[in-house]
Design an enzyme around this catalytic site. Structure first.
Site, PDB file in Angstrom:
ATOM      1  N   LYS A 235       0.685  -1.212  -0.035  1.00  0.00           N
ATOM      2  CA  LYS A 235      -0.064  -0.009  -0.093  1.00  0.00           C
ATOM      3  C   LYS A 235       0.861   1.127   0.037  1.00  0.00           C
ATOM      4  O   LYS A 235       0.626   2.252  -0.726  1.00  0.00           O
ATOM      5  CB  LYS A 235      -0.755  -0.119   1.285  1.00  0.00           C
ATOM      6  CG  LYS A 235      -1.989   0.914   1.120  1.00  0.00           C
ATOM      7  CD  LYS A 235      -3.003   0.660   2.295  1.00  0.00           C
ATOM      8  CE  LYS A 235      -4.067   1.969   2.253  1.00  0.00           C
ATOM      9  NZ  LYS A 235      -4.529   2.498   3.519  1.00  0.00           N
TER      10      LYS A 235
ATOM     11  N   ASN B 157       0.918   4.225  -2.854  1.00  0.00           N
ATOM     12  CA  ASN B 157       0.832   5.671  -2.398  1.00  0.00           C
ATOM     13  C   ASN B 157       2.089   6.498  -3.054  1.00  0.00           C
ATOM     14  O   ASN B 157       1.861   7.578  -3.354  1.00  0.00           O
ATOM     15  CB  ASN B 157       0.811   5.501  -0.923  1.00  0.00           C
ATOM     16  CG  ASN B 157       0.453   6.847  -0.405  1.00  0.00           C
ATOM     17  OD1 ASN B 157       1.401   8.030  -0.698  1.00  0.00           O
ATOM     18  ND2 ASN B 157      -0.704   7.145   0.304  1.00  0.00           N
TER      19      ASN B 157
ATOM     20  N   ASN C  24       0.565   9.561  -5.206  1.00  0.00           N
ATOM     21  CA  ASN C  24       0.137  10.496  -4.470  1.00  0.00           C
ATOM     22  C   ASN C  24       1.029  11.592  -4.540  1.00  0.00           C
ATOM     23  O   ASN C  24       0.460  12.855  -4.690  1.00  0.00           O
ATOM     24  CB  ASN C  24      -0.065  10.192  -2.851  1.00  0.00           C
ATOM     25  CG  ASN C  24      -1.371   9.107  -2.752  1.00  0.00           C
ATOM     26  OD1 ASN C  24      -1.681   8.470  -3.582  1.00  0.00           O
ATOM     27  ND2 ASN C  24      -1.746   9.406  -1.425  1.00  0.00           N
TER      28      ASN C  24
ATOM     29  N   SER D 152      -5.603  11.259  -1.400  1.00  0.00           N
ATOM     30  CA  SER D 152      -5.726  11.751  -0.151  1.00  0.00           C
ATOM     31  C   SER D 152      -4.602  12.874   0.175  1.00  0.00           C
ATOM     32  O   SER D 152      -5.158  13.769   0.777  1.00  0.00           O
ATOM     33  CB  SER D 152      -5.685  10.552   0.856  1.00  0.00           C
ATOM     34  OG  SER D 152      -4.494   9.793   0.599  1.00  0.00           O
TER      35      SER D 152
HETATM   36  P1  NAP Z   1      -8.369  12.225  11.752  1.00  0.00           P
HETATM   37  O1  NAP Z   1      -9.889  12.665  10.963  1.00  0.00           O
HETATM   38  O2  NAP Z   1      -7.634  13.384  11.605  1.00  0.00           O
HETATM   39  O3  NAP Z   1      -8.625  11.771  12.968  1.00  0.00           O
HETATM   40  C1  NAP Z   1      -7.415  11.865  13.925  1.00  0.00           C
HETATM   41  C2  NAP Z   1      -7.813  12.018  15.197  1.00  0.00           C
HETATM   42  O4  NAP Z   1      -6.780  11.887  16.136  1.00  0.00           O
HETATM   43  C3  NAP Z   1      -8.399  13.415  15.590  1.00  0.00           C
HETATM   44  O5  NAP Z   1      -9.834  13.348  15.846  1.00  0.00           O
HETATM   45  C4  NAP Z   1      -7.324  14.043  16.585  1.00  0.00           C
HETATM   46  O6  NAP Z   1      -8.219  14.907  17.496  1.00  0.00           O
HETATM   47  C5  NAP Z   1      -7.094  12.857  17.314  1.00  0.00           C
HETATM   48  N1  NAP Z   1      -5.892  12.973  17.960  1.00  0.00           N
HETATM   49  C6  NAP Z   1      -4.678  13.463  17.770  1.00  0.00           C
HETATM   50  N2  NAP Z   1      -3.921  13.305  18.869  1.00  0.00           N
HETATM   51  C7  NAP Z   1      -4.530  13.110  19.712  1.00  0.00           C
HETATM   52  C8  NAP Z   1      -4.026  12.713  21.323  1.00  0.00           C
HETATM   53  N3  NAP Z   1      -3.130  13.092  21.761  1.00  0.00           N
HETATM   54  N4  NAP Z   1      -5.245  12.410  22.040  1.00  0.00           N
HETATM   55  C9  NAP Z   1      -6.515  12.182  21.734  1.00  0.00           C
HETATM   56  N5  NAP Z   1      -6.867  12.316  20.352  1.00  0.00           N
HETATM   57  C10 NAP Z   1      -5.964  12.759  19.438  1.00  0.00           C
HETATM   58  O7  NAP Z   1      -7.602  11.161  10.772  1.00  0.00           O
HETATM   59  P2  NAP Z   1      -8.439   9.895  10.009  1.00  0.00           P
HETATM   60  O8  NAP Z   1      -8.789  10.386   8.832  1.00  0.00           O
HETATM   61  O9  NAP Z   1      -9.271   9.357  10.627  1.00  0.00           O
HETATM   62  O10 NAP Z   1      -7.050   9.030   9.962  1.00  0.00           O
HETATM   63  C11 NAP Z   1      -6.425   8.414  10.895  1.00  0.00           C
HETATM   64  C12 NAP Z   1      -5.558   7.501  10.585  1.00  0.00           C
HETATM   65  O11 NAP Z   1      -6.427   6.396   9.562  1.00  0.00           O
HETATM   66  C13 NAP Z   1      -4.425   7.917   9.651  1.00  0.00           C
HETATM   67  O12 NAP Z   1      -3.175   7.344   9.678  1.00  0.00           O
HETATM   68  C14 NAP Z   1      -5.040   7.733   8.192  1.00  0.00           C
HETATM   69  O13 NAP Z   1      -3.935   7.648   7.153  1.00  0.00           O
HETATM   70  C15 NAP Z   1      -5.467   6.147   8.196  1.00  0.00           C
HETATM   71  N6  NAP Z   1      -6.789   6.042   7.124  1.00  0.00           N
HETATM   72  C16 NAP Z   1      -7.736   6.965   7.270  1.00  0.00           C
HETATM   73  C17 NAP Z   1      -8.671   6.476   6.261  1.00  0.00           C
HETATM   74  C18 NAP Z   1     -10.041   7.516   6.105  1.00  0.00           C
HETATM   75  O14 NAP Z   1     -10.586   7.211   5.255  1.00  0.00           O
HETATM   76  N7  NAP Z   1     -10.076   8.674   6.889  1.00  0.00           N
HETATM   77  C19 NAP Z   1      -8.681   5.746   5.486  1.00  0.00           C
HETATM   78  C20 NAP Z   1      -7.785   4.606   5.654  1.00  0.00           C
HETATM   79  C21 NAP Z   1      -6.561   4.972   6.538  1.00  0.00           C
HETATM   80  P3  NAP Z   1      -8.638  16.412  17.218  1.00  0.00           P
HETATM   81  O15 NAP Z   1      -9.667  16.654  16.307  1.00  0.00           O
HETATM   82  O16 NAP Z   1      -8.590  17.211  18.477  1.00  0.00           O
HETATM   83  O17 NAP Z   1      -7.117  17.104  16.249  1.00  0.00           O
END
Ligand code: NAP
Length: 303
Positions: free
Chosen positions: A182, A186, A190, A250
């Protein structure tokens, strides 16, 4: 036994709401009293899928709560994950399990080394979710979750809880190979979409550049002992580009929205790994340099 979910953004909310809806005990961990107060005011997490919204009043707490954590799902971005776990580390039970949903590679290994008492399970997800607002998630794309323990061992019994919650899962015995594959896809797609400022499909006009990058990525995968993950890489890159031709990657979307990218765990990890193994990857280094310059010009972190 309760699931604890750290990182209640897009993917964390998607897992939390589906587990809670199926009656699986789950608690979410928010980063500050302010976030906890906002959550309590909102009355829960809102999940939207196929046009329907539902509110889930899942118990929430701060990292500093004093109950022990047996199973932790970490859904922070790769650059936040280790520091986020460190805040609640005193609560981790000796034989706890930590599920790591991060994209790319590097953050998972750092966490596994720092907390050797935990069983770290790496997850590779093709599900898609985004935040419509604070504490509101949209389930945007069905996909699959591969879970695996890089140290081997049997599949956990709680996989049936994921089945009950409708969270698709496959236990993988080669999770690191899957994450490398993956990562390679990417790295090929990307960064070029950011540099050429284009949709995925527009990359078909740069076939030679793609072919040369895939050649280097294949060599790197082989040097990392991941030869099967290098098989037909270029064909798959072209297939993904064609299947997602109308989409913006992304990384492109992160840059456009002024959000920090996970570059250090994707192209950055590929370059660091090549250097450590003494593998020459001049095209990947050049791509990495140009991408970091572009991020810097946009005022974004370059790591
Ligand atoms: P996201 O929406 O930015 O969510 C990350 C969360 O982590 C935010 O709510 C952030 O809080 C929280 N956070 C950061 N530091 C923290 C701490 N110290 N304590 C508590 N909470 C904390 O990211 P995401 O899209 O869900 O992605 C998460 C991971 O999954 C990434 O590595 C991404 O590449 C992977 N991923 C995502 C997707 C997708 O479709 N979204 C698909 C596949 C893989 P705040 O809101 O307060 O900043």
């Amino acid at each position: 036994m309760s699931w604890h979910i750290l990182g209640v953004g897009a993917l964390g909310s998607l897992w939390a709401t589906r587990l809670a809806r199926a009656g699986v005990p789950v608690r979410i961990i928010l980063r500050s009293s302010q976030r906890l107060a906002d959550y309590q005011r909102a009355g829960g997490l809102t999940l939207s899928e196929v046009g329907e919204s539902s509110l889930h009043a899942i118990p929430a707490e701060l990292p500093e709560a004093n109950t022990s954590i047996q199973r932790l799902l970490v859904a922070c971005k790769a650059y936040d994950a280790e520091a986020a776990i460190a805040r609640l580390a005193p609560r981790l039970a000796n034989n706890c399990e930590i599920l790591l949903l991060q994209n790319g590679l590097g953050s998972q290994q750092a966490i596994a080394e720092r907390w050797p008492q935990a069983r770290c399970i790496f997850v590779s997800s093709t599900e898609g979710a985004y935040r419509e607002g604070p504490l509101q998630v949209v389930f945007a794309g069905r996909g699959q979750n591969w879970l695996g323990d890089p140290n081997g061992g049997s599949a956990p019994v709680w996989l049936d809880e994921l089945d009950r919650a409708g969270i698709p899962q496959i236990w993988s015995t080669d999770i690191v190979a899957r994450l490398w594959r993956k990562l390679a896809l990417n790295c090929a797609i990307n960064p070029l979409t950011v540099l050429h400022d284009c949709r995925n499909g527009d990359l078909l006009q740069y076939r030679e550049q793609l072919a040369a990058l895939c050649q280097e990525l294949g060599t790197l995968l082989e040097a990392n002992g991941q030869a099967p993950a290098a098989t037909d890489l270029q064909d798959e890159v072209l297939r993904v580009i064609e299947a997602t031709a109308a989409n913006y990657s992304s990384m492109y979307q992160d840059v456009r929205l002024g959000r920090r990218t996970e570059i250090a765990y994707l192209l950055g990890h590929a370059c660091r790994s090549a250097d450590a193994l003494g593998v020459a990857v001049p095209l990947l280094h050049d791509l990495h340099d140009r991408l970091r310059k572009r991020l810097s010009l946009r005022g974004l972190p370059t790591d």
